[in-house]
Design a protein around this motif. Sequence first.
Motif, PDB file in Angstrom:
ATOM      1  N   ARG A 178      51.064  30.808  64.616  1.00 25.79           N
ATOM      2  CA  ARG A 178      50.239  31.541  63.631  1.00 25.79           C
ATOM      3  C   ARG A 178      49.471  32.659  64.326  1.00 25.79           C
ATOM      4  N   GLU A 179      48.983  32.358  65.523  1.00 26.71           N
ATOM      5  CA  GLU A 179      48.241  33.367  66.298  1.00 26.71           C
ATOM      6  C   GLU A 179      49.155  34.545  66.659  1.00 26.71           C
ATOM      7  N   SER A 180      50.415  34.226  66.940  1.00 26.03           N
ATOM      8  CA  SER A 180      51.376  35.272  67.290  1.00 26.03           C
ATOM      9  C   SER A 180      51.595  36.209  66.095  1.00 26.03           C
ATOM     10  N   VAL A 181      51.700  35.633  64.901  1.00 27.89           N
ATOM     11  CA  VAL A 181      51.857  36.462  63.692  1.00 27.89           C
ATOM     12  C   VAL A 181      50.616  37.353  63.542  1.00 27.89           C
ATOM     13  N   HIS A 182      49.452  36.769  63.808  1.00 29.34           N
ATOM     14  CA  HIS A 182      48.207  37.544  63.706  1.00 29.34           C
ATOM     15  C   HIS A 182      48.233  38.731  64.678  1.00 29.34           C
ATOM     16  N   GLU A 183      48.742  38.477  65.875  1.00 26.60           N
ATOM     17  CA  GLU A 183      48.800  39.585  66.862  1.00 26.60           C
ATOM     18  C   GLU A 183      49.715  40.693  66.388  1.00 26.60           C
ATOM     19  N   ARG A 228      53.935  33.592  58.594  1.00 23.13           N
ATOM     20  CA  ARG A 228      52.767  32.816  59.029  1.00 23.13           C
ATOM     21  C   ARG A 228      52.765  31.447  58.331  1.00 23.13           C
ATOM     22  N   ALA A 229      53.097  31.449  57.028  1.00 20.01           N
ATOM     23  CA  ALA A 229      53.107  30.177  56.289  1.00 20.01           C
ATOM     24  C   ALA A 229      54.174  29.227  56.851  1.00 20.01           C
ATOM     25  N   ALA A 230      55.256  29.802  57.395  1.00 20.95           N
ATOM     26  CA  ALA A 230      56.338  28.958  57.913  1.00 20.95           C
ATOM     27  C   ALA A 230      56.117  28.578  59.383  1.00 20.95           C
ATOM     28  N   ALA A 231      55.032  29.068  59.979  1.00 23.44           N
ATOM     29  CA  ALA A 231      54.789  28.799  61.413  1.00 23.44           C
ATOM     30  C   ALA A 231      54.595  27.305  61.636  1.00 23.44           C
ATOM     31  N   GLU A 232      55.019  26.849  62.825  1.00 27.44           N
ATOM     32  CA  GLU A 232      54.959  25.409  63.080  1.00 27.44           C
ATOM     33  C   GLU A 232      53.824  25.008  64.003  1.00 27.44           C
ATOM     34  N   SER A 233      53.060  25.977  64.485  1.00 25.51           N
ATOM     35  CA  SER A 233      51.945  25.620  65.369  1.00 25.51           C
ATOM     36  C   SER A 233      50.878  26.696  65.277  1.00 25.51           C
ATOM     37  N   GLU A 234      49.715  26.372  65.806  1.00 20.71           N
ATOM     38  CA  GLU A 234      48.614  27.352  65.823  1.00 20.71           C
ATOM     39  C   GLU A 234      49.011  28.560  66.672  1.00 20.71           C
ATOM     40  N   SER A 294      39.386  46.424  63.374  1.00 20.17           N
ATOM     41  CA  SER A 294      40.427  45.427  63.183  1.00 20.17           C
ATOM     42  C   SER A 294      39.895  44.194  62.440  1.00 20.17           C
ATOM     43  N   LYS A 295      38.693  43.773  62.813  1.00 18.62           N
ATOM     44  CA  LYS A 295      38.147  42.567  62.179  1.00 18.62           C
ATOM     45  C   LYS A 295      38.045  42.798  60.669  1.00 18.62           C
ATOM     46  N   LYS A 296      37.469  43.928  60.286  1.00 15.95           N
ATOM     47  CA  LYS A 296      37.319  44.188  58.844  1.00 15.95           C
ATOM     48  C   LYS A 296      38.686  44.386  58.184  1.00 15.95           C
ATOM     49  N   TRP A 297      39.596  45.024  58.917  1.00 15.81           N
ATOM     50  CA  TRP A 297      40.942  45.270  58.367  1.00 15.81           C
ATOM     51  C   TRP A 297      41.611  43.947  58.008  1.00 15.81           C
ATOM     52  N   HIS A 298      41.503  42.971  58.920  1.00 20.98           N
ATOM     53  CA  HIS A 298      42.140  41.666  58.657  1.00 20.98           C
ATOM     54  C   HIS A 298      41.462  40.952  57.490  1.00 20.98           C
TER      55      HIS A 298
END
Length: 483
Positions: free
Chosen positions: A276-281, A267-273, A152-156
């Motif tokens: 953004r973390e939720s989009v990452h998940e 993610r660009a439109a996210a209003e908080s960290e 996953s790390k490399k995939w991201h």
Amino acid sequence: MRIHWHRQDLRLADNPALVGRGVEGATAETPVVGLFVFDPAVLDEAAPPRLAFMLDALDSLRANYRERGGELLVARGDSETVVADVAAELDAALVTWAADYSGLARERDAAVRQALSDAGVDRHAEHQEVHHKPGTITTNSGDPYKVFTYFSKKWHDRQKESATEPPAAADLAAVNGRLDGTAAGEFLLSELPSLGELGFDQPEADIPTASTERARERLDEFCASDIYRYGDRRDYPADRCTSRLSGYLSYGLIGVRELYERTEQARAAAESEDERESVHEYQDQLAWREFYTQVLWDRPDVVTNNYKTYENPIEWDDNPEAVQAWKNGETGYPIVDAGMRQLREEGYMHNRVRMIVASFLTKDLLIDWRVGYNWFREKLYDHNTANNNGGWQWAASTGTDAQPYFRIFNPMTQGERYDPDAEYIKRYVPELTDTPAEVIHEWHETSLGTRKMHAPDYPGPIVDHSERREAALSMFERARGDD
Ligand SMILES: Cc1cc2nc3c(=O)[nH]c(=O)nc-3n(C[C@H](O)[C@H](O)[C@H](O)COP(=O)(O)OP(=O)(O)OC[C@H]3O[C@@H](n4cnc5c(N)ncnc54)[C@H](O)[C@@H]3O)c2cc1C
């Protein structure tokens, strides 16, 4: 002319091979016609829910071609004969398709390659249903990853390609009866077949509309809000906050580049960290899909064999009554039964509940994961071999899970934790509608009298979880060869 052979990429947009991106020999002078083949070998493996979804998807794909003045030819017969004969008859210079990674698909594709080569037609398979070609995300020593976290790390970190536009009208070829009266024309179907004509019954479940337009609407709805609470709420089945895109991804109604780009916009439109973390998940789940694709590519034998090797064969139980109770959603474990009934009603099940019912079958009932995998294969409209197999083997401790065999879900605490108000349970188990959530979550310990008072039509537990947990541990210890 060029032919694009559609299989599990039932879309026009974000289909690099279809528009010839990076494909040698695909020029503006070689307009493309689409082809789909109902192959008896593939139909042998099919089941009503996903076939119904696929037929709907084909209908929509054909309409999308026609709107642009192009055509999707639909044929029935052995892929190798049909593809080669249609290509030869149309004097096609090239046949393209999207690579598929299951063992069966690879065998079929090798046969088609050979037939095309014999007919003197060029061919090109593009690795486009995943971002990163299987076998390209590897350990430092070049081996495919066996554990998701490192993959996953490399995939991201890897750069993702951009989506392609759908072909323009000028890039599409019209066939205009050129195959009429030819041997290749004999394979063509003027109308899409019905399920009955293909030899299947109607699905028991209500299957959603299958089109690229619907997939995009769903993606837009999801990216407008639920993607931002996905990280916190994705495990709570009553919330319905996941994207519900699995069927659309399994049949390629939406491409992975388009999907990823849309999540990057979110993610660009996210209003908080946290957002953004939720989009990452969410993106991490897309990586799971590619991880299991890579597992299947690397080990096509996992479709029937355990991924992990144990010292001795696992002594699975043989208990048809228990399997039937599990399939019917009548185990007396409410969260398990709700999931199994959702599967029958919708051809879908929430991911957390898939894990719970899979753990229950393999570690409470001690039934071979292949029984569960096959039932899911029959009932899910989003079934795909890599994810279904990966999910089952993970739950059965025969797969890629880094946790050992003693990961055994307790179905009662899972229900209490992830469906505290029993909202999801009550949605699918009407016998429990009037039963308080506390009673539902204690069902395994509730006396017969109390059970009869609250829900006379709902069964008591068919097994005792604590006892079965011990039995499962012993079964795996014997398989490991522990003393
Ligand atoms: C026993 C078992 C069987 C499964 N069988 C299938 C199957 O046949 N087809 C299928 O697509 N998924 C399968 N999954 C994975 C997962 O449950 C579904 O992808 C998910 O529930 C689909 O809902 P969603 O689209 O709302 O997912 P979201 O949570 O919105 O995730 C987005 C996408 O990521 C992918 N994804 C999410 N979770 C996983 C996962 N754990 N593994 C691989 N990919 C994932 C899917 O493509 C999904 O559509 C299975 C999981 C288990 C535990």
